[in-house]
Design a protein around this motif. Structure first.
Motif, mmCIF file in Angstrom:
data_model
loop_
_atom_site.group_PDB
_atom_site.id
_atom_site.type_symbol
_atom_site.label_atom_id
_atom_site.label_comp_id
_atom_site.label_asym_id
_atom_site.label_seq_id
_atom_site.Cartn_x
_atom_site.Cartn_y
_atom_site.Cartn_z
ATOM 1 N N SER A 119 32.936 37.679 41.339
ATOM 2 C CA SER A 119 32.202 38.886 40.896
ATOM 3 C C SER A 119 31.466 39.474 42.027
ATOM 4 N N LEU A 137 40.441 35.898 41.220
ATOM 5 C CA LEU A 137 40.291 37.326 40.813
ATOM 6 C C LEU A 137 39.167 37.563 41.742
ATOM 7 N N GLN A 155 36.501 40.571 41.502
ATOM 8 C CA GLN A 155 36.154 41.663 40.461
ATOM 9 C C GLN A 155 35.104 42.495 41.136
ATOM 10 N N ASP A 172 31.848 49.491 41.376
ATOM 11 C CA ASP A 172 32.388 50.762 41.570
ATOM 12 C C ASP A 172 31.271 51.618 42.181
ATOM 13 N N ARG A 208 40.397 43.771 41.200
ATOM 14 C CA ARG A 208 40.121 44.595 39.978
ATOM 15 C C ARG A 208 38.781 45.122 40.184
ATOM 16 N N THR A 209 38.684 46.428 40.009
ATOM 17 C CA THR A 209 37.441 47.347 39.914
ATOM 18 C C THR A 209 36.888 47.542 38.754
ATOM 19 N N VAL A 210 35.768 47.334 38.087
ATOM 20 C CA VAL A 210 35.337 47.658 36.874
ATOM 21 C C VAL A 210 34.610 49.077 37.001
ATOM 22 N N GLY A 260 33.224 45.925 30.031
ATOM 23 C CA GLY A 260 33.886 45.971 31.205
ATOM 24 C C GLY A 260 34.165 44.683 32.077
ATOM 25 N N PHE A 261 33.119 43.716 32.018
ATOM 26 C CA PHE A 261 33.312 42.824 32.542
ATOM 27 C C PHE A 261 34.238 41.813 32.026
ATOM 28 N N LYS A 308 36.228 42.479 29.869
ATOM 29 C CA LYS A 308 37.768 42.934 29.827
ATOM 30 C C LYS A 308 38.421 42.433 31.241
ATOM 31 N N SER A 309 37.988 42.729 32.213
ATOM 32 C CA SER A 309 38.172 42.557 33.610
ATOM 33 C C SER A 309 38.545 40.961 33.652
ATOM 34 N N ASP A 335 40.789 39.378 31.828
ATOM 35 C CA ASP A 335 41.879 39.217 30.939
ATOM 36 C C ASP A 335 42.805 38.436 31.960
#
Length: 233
Positions: free
Chosen positions: A103, A180, A182, A185, A206-208, A222-223, A225-226, A228
């Protein structure tokens, strides 16, 4: 070194959480219970010099060795934030979780000329509650209280390994396990070139959207959900 740990849940799956510099396991106050609700036994560490863990010499390699001394191998999930992402990447080959999430990890810098030395970190030691709230307007009041408490427990010497150098680690050559990355942004640690290299190496990135560096406190939903496909299957 054996680290102090904090746990949530008693599920059949295991998740490991590694915080960033100046913080400790209390930063995961929402993430730990949320993962426990999803069937995990969650173990979060206090890195050496943080929280209730012992003090000592400080370097990324010492931090990583402590993870191996303190955490079980073969966990289903491991998440590291910022410095914790760097430390996890140095320990992941020995810990061998099924999946890893980095992260906004301290691997590189979007501004290579930017120096963030130990004195800059030390200046945050006595940040007030009002200043923390102003810096982080999206945080819950409880997260602000946690930040005050973790700063009070933090040994500023943990930043001395920087020795005036930029806050950079390295971009790993490849993912040891399905991984991943993360990103905040924007991310001030991972630049566009780094993203291209990570994706080419096999990392998922993936960008939150709109989230600051401490994604799990800036945008908890958002964290989660990312995650998933990593924490949530």
């Amino acid at each position: 070194m054996r680290l102090n740990t904090r746990e949530w849940g008693a599920g059949e799956r295991t998740a490991l959480l590694v915080h960033g510099i100046m913080s400790d396991s209390r930063t995961w106050r929402r993430v730990g219970p949320a993962l426990a609700e999803r069937g995990y036994r969650v173990i979060a560490v206090d890195l050496r010099g943080h929280g209730l863990s012992p003090r000592g010499e400080y370097s990324p390699q010492f931090f990583a060795d402590d993870l191996v001394d303190s955490l079980p191998q073969g966990a289903d999930l491991a998440i590291g934030h910022s410095l914790g992402g760097l430390v996890l990447s140095l320990a992941v080959e020995r810990l061998r979780p099924r999946r890893a999430v980095y992260s906004d990890p301290a691997w590189s810098s979007a501004d290579p000329g930017r120096e963030i030395g130990p004195d800059v970190f030390a200046s945050f030691k006595h940040t007030t509650r009002d200043q923390i709230s102003a810096f982080n307007p999206r945080w819950d009041a409880e997260d602000v209280d946690v930040e005050v408490a973790t700063l009070a427990a933090w040994d500023v010497d943990t930043a001395r390994f920087l020795d005036g150098r930029p806050l950079t680690g390295f971009v790993p050559a490849r993912p040891v396990v399905p991984s991943l990355v993360q990103l905040a942004d924007p991310s001030f640690l991972i630049g566009a070139d780094d993203v291209d290299r990570l994706r080419a190496a096999g990392f998922e990135v993936r960008t939150v959207a709109g989230a600051g560096h401490t994604i799990h406190r800036d945008d908890f939903d958002g964290f989660m959900k990312s995650l998933d496909g990593y924490a949530v299957e």
